[in-house]
Scaffold this motif. Structure first.
Motif, PDB file in Angstrom:
ATOM      1  N   SER A 166       0.686  -1.209  -0.094  1.00 49.10           N
ATOM      2  CA  SER A 166      -0.065   0.081   0.041  1.00 49.10           C
ATOM      3  C   SER A 166       0.752   1.319  -0.003  1.00 49.10           C
ATOM      4  CB  SER A 166      -1.068  -0.117   1.130  1.00 49.10           C
ATOM      5  OG  SER A 166      -1.873  -1.270   1.129  1.00 49.10           O
ATOM      6  N   THR A 170       1.235   4.211  -3.013  1.00 50.06           N
ATOM      7  CA  THR A 170       1.099   5.599  -2.826  1.00 50.06           C
ATOM      8  C   THR A 170       2.317   6.622  -3.171  1.00 50.06           C
ATOM      9  OG1 THR A 170      -0.218   4.721  -0.819  1.00 50.06           O
ATOM     10  CG2 THR A 170       0.423   7.118  -0.802  1.00 50.06           C
ATOM     11  N   MET A 174       1.656   9.260  -5.776  1.00 47.31           N
ATOM     12  CA  MET A 174       1.668  10.535  -5.160  1.00 47.31           C
ATOM     13  C   MET A 174       3.053  11.519  -5.758  1.00 47.31           C
ATOM     14  SD  MET A 174       1.253  12.214  -1.286  1.00 47.31           S
ATOM     15  CE  MET A 174      -0.022  11.358  -0.979  1.00 47.31           C
ATOM     16  N   TYR A 248      -8.752   4.113  -4.818  1.00 49.69           N
ATOM     17  CA  TYR A 248      -7.800   4.773  -3.708  1.00 49.69           C
ATOM     18  C   TYR A 248      -6.719   5.632  -4.544  1.00 49.69           C
ATOM     19  CZ  TYR A 248      -3.546   4.659  -0.719  1.00 49.69           C
ATOM     20  OH  TYR A 248      -2.445   5.229  -0.388  1.00 49.69           O
ATOM     21  N   VAL A 252      -5.258   9.694  -4.087  1.00 51.75           N
ATOM     22  CA  VAL A 252      -3.862   9.850  -3.903  1.00 51.75           C
ATOM     23  C   VAL A 252      -3.138  10.682  -5.205  1.00 51.75           C
ATOM     24  CG1 VAL A 252      -1.716   8.920  -3.825  1.00 51.75           C
ATOM     25  CG2 VAL A 252      -3.440   7.985  -2.588  1.00 51.75           C
ATOM     26  N   MET A 277       3.154  12.176   3.154  1.00 51.08           N
ATOM     27  CA  MET A 277       3.309  10.590   3.479  1.00 51.08           C
ATOM     28  C   MET A 277       3.808  10.384   4.676  1.00 51.08           C
ATOM     29  SD  MET A 277       2.964   9.016   0.269  1.00 51.08           S
ATOM     30  CE  MET A 277       3.899   7.744   0.808  1.00 51.08           C
ATOM     31  N   ILE A 306      -4.408   6.091   3.181  1.00 50.70           N
ATOM     32  CA  ILE A 306      -3.713   4.914   3.234  1.00 50.70           C
ATOM     33  C   ILE A 306      -4.451   3.912   4.457  1.00 50.70           C
ATOM     34  CG2 ILE A 306      -1.528   4.086   4.243  1.00 50.70           C
ATOM     35  CD1 ILE A 306      -0.164   6.206   3.098  1.00 50.70           C
TER      36      ILE A 306
END
Length: 352
Positions: A166, A170, A174, A248, A252, A277, A306
């Motif tokens: 995960s 991310t 990002m 998701y 992000v 983050m 997250i």
């Protein structure tokens, strides 16, 4: 970017999943045996027989043990008093001292619990042996077997792999989405895009879609690594997993694009993205249970994407949860995605 897309998931999955563990292994014990009797040796033998403890060193002087503890060469000191066996025989009771390095509170707590279990087992053995008490054998015995749901072997890598994956998705989403738009500004090509007849939402969505596909490919790559290397089971639907992954990533990537609209350089993007983050990861439940956090932190996690995606990854892969089990996560991620994407579209200043 190509090297980052390929190497980042490989390094994170192969290194972090092995390294990030709370399993208690190889605890170094310093023994201060001031009795040197059969009883004290029996207690030490119980620690030696345990797969979790290593007898690092031993002496008569407690000061030597304290020096080892201060140098981080031992994790705890087992102090056996000089009248250990005599007190057991005459008074039916005796105490031992445990000096545990509690800098890491979680590790110290586990050491204490394991140590209590070993001493308790030794205590029962002494009672049966010295007091000549026969082991209790009831006429009818109830036998039972235990089985842990969703992770039968208690393999910590099964718990960590979805969380690390995960984080990986991310970071890819990002960072890359934020860097791309700022790169256009630094190169001056953003002006050429601004004079085109496309609308703001079309521009933002056009910037979002390529990185959405790239991040989903990284998700697939990470799942393959988790399956092949760690034998991670995928009990639930892959379609459901990738569907939630896409939902998701909209949030992000929207956050990354929003950051890029309020910054002018890649350095600014890196600093701001790093801040978000760190907060998201540390509060997302990767390393510490969210249920153990203060109530205000649990409420703050409602806007942490997250947190939701880690729950989804673990529930779908390990528990085989379906869409009906993830309704709350679905609506929360939908709200977060719409909010971040709307902010990015609103903040983008297009001139013609």
């Amino acid at each position: 970017m190509l090297r980052m897309i390929i190497m980042l998931p490989l390094m994170q999955m192969l290194v972090l999943v092995f390294a990030a563990t709370y399993d208690l292994k190889d605890v170094d014990v310093y023994v201060v045996d001031q009795d040197l009797s059969d009883a004290s040796r029996g207690l030490v033998n119980h620690f030696e027989a345990s797969p979790f403890f290593n007898i690092h060193d031993a002496s008569f002087d407690l000061e030597d043990g304290m020096n080892q503890l201060k140098k981080e060469e031992s994790d705890f000191i087992l102090v056996i008093p000089p009248d250990f066996e005599r007190s057991l025989v005459r008074d039916d009771k005796v105490g031992v001292q445990l000096l545990i390095n509690a800098i890491d509170g979680n590790k110290a707590s586990l050491i204490y619990q394991y140590t209590r279990s070993i001493i308790s087992g030794y205590n029962k053995e002494v009672i049966m042996k010295w007091k000549s008490l026969p082991e209790f054998n009831p006429p009818m015995r109830v036998e039972f077997s235990d089985s842990y749901w969703f992770n039968p072997e208690l393999d910590y890598k099964w718990y960590m792999a979805p969380g690390i994956l995960s984080i990986l998705v991310t970071i890819i989403g990002m960072f890359l989405s934020g860097m791309n738009l700022v790169r256009e500004k630094e190169m001056g090509t953003i002006e050429q895009l601004n004079v085109t007849p496309i609308k703001k939402w079309q521009f933002i969505v056009g910037k979002l879609l390529p990185f959405l596909v790239i991040a989903l490919l990284d998700l697939a790559f990470g799942l393959v690594i988790a399956r092949v290397v760690f034998n991670l089971p995928i009990e639930g639907s892959l379609v459901l997993l990738f569907g939630f992954g896409a939902l998701y990533l909209v949030g992000v990537l929207g956050l990354g694009l929003f950051i890029s609209t309020v910054t002018e350089t890649q350095q600014q993007v890196m600093f701001i993205t790093f801040f978000f983050m760190m907060v998201f990861i540390l509060m997302g439940g990767v390393f510490t249970p969210v249920e153990s956090m203060p109530h205000w932190a649990q409420q703050l996690n409602r806007i942490n994407p997250i947190y939701y995606f880690i729950r989804i990854m673990r529930m779908v892969s390990l528990k085989g949860s379906g869409f009906g089990d993830l309704i709350q996560e679905f609506f929360s991620l939908t709200a977060i995605g719409i909010s971040f994407l709307s902010l990015a579209i609103w903040r983008y200043r297009k001139t013609s």
